[in-house]
Design a protein around this motif. Structure first.
Motif, PDB file in Angstrom:
ATOM      1  N   LEU A 154     -24.068 -15.054 -30.979  1.00 24.49           N
ATOM      2  CA  LEU A 154     -25.417 -15.273 -30.460  1.00 24.49           C
ATOM      3  C   LEU A 154     -26.433 -15.261 -31.594  1.00 24.49           C
ATOM      4  CD1 LEU A 154     -25.247 -13.115 -27.197  1.00 24.49           C
ATOM      5  CD2 LEU A 154     -25.366 -15.610 -27.358  1.00 24.49           C
ATOM      6  N   GLN A 155     -26.295 -14.305 -32.484  1.00 22.96           N
ATOM      7  CA  GLN A 155     -27.218 -14.254 -33.614  1.00 22.96           C
ATOM      8  C   GLN A 155     -27.121 -15.534 -34.450  1.00 22.96           C
ATOM      9  OE1 GLN A 155     -26.056 -12.450 -37.083  1.00 22.96           O
ATOM     10  NE2 GLN A 155     -28.106 -12.000 -37.860  1.00 22.96           N
ATOM     11  N   HIS A 156     -25.881 -15.927 -34.703  1.00 24.20           N
ATOM     12  CA  HIS A 156     -25.659 -17.134 -35.489  1.00 24.20           C
ATOM     13  C   HIS A 156     -26.317 -18.351 -34.853  1.00 24.20           C
ATOM     14  CE1 HIS A 156     -23.093 -20.564 -36.921  1.00 24.20           C
ATOM     15  NE2 HIS A 156     -23.405 -20.018 -38.058  1.00 24.20           N
ATOM     16  N   ARG A 157     -26.178 -18.444 -33.532  1.00 25.51           N
ATOM     17  CA  ARG A 157     -26.751 -19.600 -32.837  1.00 25.51           C
ATOM     18  C   ARG A 157     -28.268 -19.540 -32.844  1.00 25.51           C
ATOM     19  NH1 ARG A 157     -24.138 -19.426 -27.193  1.00 25.51           N
ATOM     20  NH2 ARG A 157     -25.767 -20.965 -26.777  1.00 25.51           N
ATOM     21  N   LEU A 158     -28.810 -18.347 -32.718  1.00 27.18           N
ATOM     22  CA  LEU A 158     -30.269 -18.214 -32.759  1.00 27.18           C
ATOM     23  C   LEU A 158     -30.795 -18.672 -34.123  1.00 27.18           C
ATOM     24  CD1 LEU A 158     -30.772 -14.775 -30.974  1.00 27.18           C
ATOM     25  CD2 LEU A 158     -31.475 -17.023 -30.120  1.00 27.18           C
ATOM     26  N   LEU A 159     -30.123 -18.253 -35.168  1.00 23.42           N
ATOM     27  CA  LEU A 159     -30.539 -18.653 -36.508  1.00 23.42           C
ATOM     28  C   LEU A 159     -30.461 -20.168 -36.645  1.00 23.42           C
ATOM     29  CD1 LEU A 159     -28.811 -15.877 -38.653  1.00 23.42           C
ATOM     30  CD2 LEU A 159     -31.266 -16.178 -38.224  1.00 23.42           C
ATOM     31  N   THR A 160     -29.345 -20.736 -36.181  1.00 21.60           N
ATOM     32  CA  THR A 160     -29.167 -22.185 -36.243  1.00 21.60           C
ATOM     33  C   THR A 160     -30.273 -22.912 -35.487  1.00 21.60           C
ATOM     34  OG1 THR A 160     -26.780 -21.924 -36.386  1.00 21.60           O
ATOM     35  CG2 THR A 160     -27.585 -24.069 -35.705  1.00 21.60           C
ATOM     36  N   ALA A 161     -30.739 -22.296 -34.410  1.00 18.98           N
ATOM     37  CA  ALA A 161     -31.768 -22.943 -33.592  1.00 18.98           C
ATOM     38  C   ALA A 161     -33.153 -22.782 -34.205  1.00 18.98           C
ATOM     39  CB  ALA A 161     -31.757 -22.362 -32.180  1.00 18.98           C
ATOM     40  N   GLY A 162     -33.228 -22.086 -35.324  1.00 19.37           N
ATOM     41  CA  GLY A 162     -34.505 -21.973 -35.996  1.00 19.37           C
ATOM     42  C   GLY A 162     -35.320 -20.745 -35.618  1.00 19.37           C
ATOM     43  N   ILE A 163     -34.713 -19.834 -34.868  1.00 17.42           N
ATOM     44  CA  ILE A 163     -35.394 -18.576 -34.552  1.00 17.42           C
ATOM     45  C   ILE A 163     -35.502 -17.750 -35.835  1.00 17.42           C
ATOM     46  CG2 ILE A 163     -35.300 -16.489 -33.138  1.00 17.42           C
ATOM     47  CD1 ILE A 163     -35.525 -18.906 -31.420  1.00 17.42           C
ATOM     48  N   LYS A 164     -36.600 -17.036 -35.969  1.00 21.76           N
ATOM     49  CA  LYS A 164     -36.808 -16.243 -37.176  1.00 21.76           C
ATOM     50  C   LYS A 164     -35.746 -15.145 -37.275  1.00 21.76           C
ATOM     51  CE  LYS A 164     -41.140 -15.555 -36.255  1.00 21.76           C
ATOM     52  NZ  LYS A 164     -42.550 -15.093 -36.215  1.00 21.76           N
ATOM     53  N   PRO A 165     -35.235 -14.910 -38.469  1.00 17.75           N
ATOM     54  CA  PRO A 165     -34.136 -13.951 -38.662  1.00 17.75           C
ATOM     55  C   PRO A 165     -34.380 -12.599 -38.004  1.00 17.75           C
ATOM     56  CG  PRO A 165     -34.526 -15.143 -40.675  1.00 17.75           C
ATOM     57  CD  PRO A 165     -35.585 -15.602 -39.704  1.00 17.75           C
ATOM     58  N   VAL A 166     -35.600 -12.095 -38.086  1.00 19.05           N
ATOM     59  CA  VAL A 166     -35.863 -10.785 -37.488  1.00 19.05           C
ATOM     60  C   VAL A 166     -35.654 -10.835 -35.977  1.00 19.05           C
ATOM     61  CG1 VAL A 166     -37.479  -8.863 -37.405  1.00 19.05           C
ATOM     62  CG2 VAL A 166     -37.672 -10.573 -39.220  1.00 19.05           C
ATOM     63  N   GLU A 167     -36.185 -11.871 -35.358  1.00 20.26           N
ATOM     64  CA  GLU A 167     -36.068 -11.997 -33.905  1.00 20.26           C
ATOM     65  C   GLU A 167     -34.645 -12.313 -33.474  1.00 20.26           C
ATOM     66  OE1 GLU A 167     -38.877 -14.921 -32.677  1.00 20.26           O
ATOM     67  OE2 GLU A 167     -40.555 -13.922 -33.702  1.00 20.26           O
ATOM     68  N   ALA A 168     -33.898 -12.937 -34.366  1.00 23.62           N
ATOM     69  CA  ALA A 168     -32.531 -13.325 -34.013  1.00 23.62           C
ATOM     70  C   ALA A 168     -31.604 -12.119 -33.935  1.00 23.62           C
ATOM     71  CB  ALA A 168     -31.988 -14.333 -35.027  1.00 23.62           C
ATOM     72  N   MET A 169     -32.105 -10.945 -34.284  1.00 24.76           N
ATOM     73  CA  MET A 169     -31.302  -9.730 -34.175  1.00 24.76           C
ATOM     74  C   MET A 169     -31.412  -9.128 -32.781  1.00 24.76           C
ATOM     75  SD  MET A 169     -30.256  -9.443 -37.282  1.00 24.76           S
ATOM     76  CE  MET A 169     -30.183  -8.004 -38.359  1.00 24.76           C
ATOM     77  N   SER A 170     -32.344  -9.616 -32.024  1.00 21.55           N
ATOM     78  CA  SER A 170     -32.706  -8.991 -30.765  1.00 21.55           C
ATOM     79  C   SER A 170     -32.146  -9.780 -29.586  1.00 21.55           C
ATOM     80  CB  SER A 170     -34.232  -8.932 -30.676  1.00 21.55           C
ATOM     81  OG  SER A 170     -34.623  -8.012 -29.710  1.00 21.55           O
ATOM     82  N   MET A 171     -31.356  -9.111 -28.754  1.00 20.33           N
ATOM     83  CA  MET A 171     -30.694  -9.796 -27.638  1.00 20.33           C
ATOM     84  C   MET A 171     -31.198  -9.228 -26.322  1.00 20.33           C
ATOM     85  SD  MET A 171     -28.148 -11.389 -29.432  1.00 20.33           S
ATOM     86  CE  MET A 171     -28.131 -11.353 -31.220  1.00 20.33           C
ATOM     87  N   LEU A 199     -21.435   3.851 -34.730  1.00 18.17           N
ATOM     88  CA  LEU A 199     -21.082   3.334 -36.054  1.00 18.17           C
ATOM     89  C   LEU A 199     -22.307   2.786 -36.793  1.00 18.17           C
ATOM     90  CD1 LEU A 199     -17.774   1.445 -35.160  1.00 18.17           C
ATOM     91  CD2 LEU A 199     -17.990   3.496 -36.594  1.00 18.17           C
ATOM     92  N   GLY A 200     -23.440   2.788 -36.107  1.00 16.37           N
ATOM     93  CA  GLY A 200     -24.664   2.309 -36.751  1.00 16.37           C
ATOM     94  C   GLY A 200     -24.761   0.801 -36.825  1.00 16.37           C
ATOM     95  N   LEU A 201     -23.961   0.096 -36.020  1.00 20.95           N
ATOM     96  CA  LEU A 201     -23.948  -1.366 -36.103  1.00 20.95           C
ATOM     97  C   LEU A 201     -24.970  -2.007 -35.176  1.00 20.95           C
ATOM     98  CD1 LEU A 201     -20.103  -2.009 -36.314  1.00 20.95           C
ATOM     99  CD2 LEU A 201     -21.736  -1.434 -38.107  1.00 20.95           C
ATOM    100  N   ILE A 202     -25.277  -1.347 -34.086  1.00 20.07           N
ATOM    101  CA  ILE A 202     -26.266  -1.886 -33.156  1.00 20.07           C
ATOM    102  C   ILE A 202     -27.205  -0.778 -32.685  1.00 20.07           C
ATOM    103  CG2 ILE A 202     -24.635  -3.600 -32.295  1.00 20.07           C
ATOM    104  CD1 ILE A 202     -24.448  -1.939 -29.711  1.00 20.07           C
ATOM    105  N   GLU A 203     -28.272  -1.210 -32.039  1.00 17.51           N
ATOM    106  CA  GLU A 203     -29.220  -0.273 -31.455  1.00 17.51           C
ATOM    107  C   GLU A 203     -29.360  -0.642 -29.987  1.00 17.51           C
ATOM    108  OE1 GLU A 203     -32.879   1.197 -33.884  1.00 17.51           O
ATOM    109  OE2 GLU A 203     -33.580  -0.363 -32.518  1.00 17.51           O
TER     110      GLU A 203
END
Lengths: 246, 246
Positions: A154-171, A199-203
């Motif tokens: 999902l993050q990868h696709r958001l980035l590909t779609a041009g969403i800003k990297p910071v926002e692409a972390m948020s689902m 594990l500190g990988l997600i919030e």
DNA sequence: CGCTTCCTTGATTTATGTCAACGTGCGTGG
DNA sequence: CCACGCACGTTGACATAAATCAAGGAAGCG
């Protein structure tokens, strides 16, 4: 609207005129809206401009299977002209807006611009890749890695779609959504999410999940980022596209 | 060869000339042949004329996930012109033959015949539907119904491709294939198959499975046969196709 | 014949589902 | 404002589906 579509990066400026010619309207709907019922007809193809949605199929038992998530830049009903009825429904997760096109006109646009035809093909191909990924997750990964793999995609696709990297972390999805997409009970999804959190990988926030360590998540599930010579480009004129028909 | 393609029912007679123009050659390969490596480039699109194959993706662990089965009439590498490399391999289950076309020429054929373009789109759409079915199986069904659903879909696709009903009951696949496709261990696949056999729904032969009671299998897994007004037609000029662009 | 591949079966372990209960935040209607 | 219901997250105890390990049999093939 042009800005949106070009920003998403799917179309070249030349093709926009053609597309604009068959563009019917832009529509907006609130979170929770059933954009398309199962077993309905499709009169319009849509390109999502903003928001999140799911494509799903219901079971007799009342459960439902989420086929995939729909993100900005994705198509819905691209093949609408080819079938009389859909076998899936579409429901919005968040408020969302769409550009709508009559299916038939969209298909005939193939003949007005080779470049546009290639772009549409490219979008269909993306769709198919997404589903392949989903099959891979469901068939080959266990619960925790399945979740990680989904989040990374999902993050990868958001980035590909041009969403800003910071926002692409948020689902903006619930753990129930994840369960319905990955064939897991929401209880088990919860346990796995807590593990990833530990594990500190997600919030885990009030309105969805946030990726903290995409790199480690990728490593965990062995996600392939498709590194071509100039990958991560959404525009078919560059990068992924090997043949230009112009 | 023409007879084969028209028999499969995908193309109208008018389009055959165009297709024939870009047709490169017909190739045949033995069972077990690796038709396409993972991470290779695609130079040709292929339409399977006879035989069975699988599209798969390997894991680091050495296992592999079968994305889907390839049957007569199916395409491989339709989008080859759009990507530099594939993310899946193709291996033959039985001896098989293919019609091969240069990818680029195939895409440009869109512009010579609207009817042909629609036919290609239709094939791509079929591909996507198949993957949706596979996601549904993996996400929503348990082991036994998953197997039943797969078998019923394969039979349905064989019938659609014009295979004779008697032959469409016969699946030349091993229980290992089923396991790799459905994310199950071969041991568990075996137990489920024996259960289906005990119920009299299938037969287990030396060279694969045979469906005995397709109707009951459908019922078991709640398979939707897509009953449109004139369903079960493979020709996009009739039945499923809602809009004719000719 | 001996190899390989596939099917088969039993015993045991593990991952995941189910059931039940509780907390929280949030919107809605009184 | 409060009370209530509702959707979501969380946790524990328990049940079950499926994986794993191990072993052996049958058929094809050099």
């Amino acid at each position: 609207m042009q800005e949106r579509l070009t920003k998403i990066g799917i179309f070249g400026p030349g093709d926009l005129a053609i597309l604009e010619g068959i563009h019917r309207r832009t529509s907006t709907h609130p979170a929770g809206h059933l954009l398309q019922p199962e077993n309905g007809a499709i009169e319009n193809a849509r390109i999502m401009l903003s928001g999140w949605a799911v494509r799903f199929r219901s079971l007799a038992s009342g459960d439902r299977q989420i086929i995939n998530f729909v993100l900005p830049g994705d198509c819905i009903g691209l093949y609408g002209a080819l079938f009389e009825r859909t076998d899936f429904g579409v429901e919005l997760i968040t408020d969302a807006s769409f550009a709508e096109f009559p299916c038939a006109a969209l298909m005939s646009a193939f003949h007005q611009s080779a470049r546009l035809g290639a772009a549409l093909c490219w979008m269909a191909a993306q769709d198919e890749r997404m589903l392949e990924q989903q099959v891979f997750r469901l068939g080959a990964l266990n619960a925790t890695t399945r979740i990680a793999h989904l989040l990374v995609e999902l993050q990868h696709r958001l980035l590909t779609a041009g969403i800003k990297p910071v926002e692409a972390m948020s689902m903006p999805i619930t753990q129930k959504h994840i369960g319905e997409a990955l064939g897991l009970s929401h209880v088990h999804v919860n346990r796995c999410c807590r593990k990833l959190k530990k594990l500190g990988l997600i919030e885990i926030g009030a309105h969805g999940l946030t990726l903290l360590e995409p790199g480690e998540l990728r490593q965990l599930c062995d996600f392939e980022p498709k590194k071509g010579p100039s990958a991560d480009r959404a525009d078919p004129a560059h990068g992924d596209l090997a043949v230009n028909l112009g």
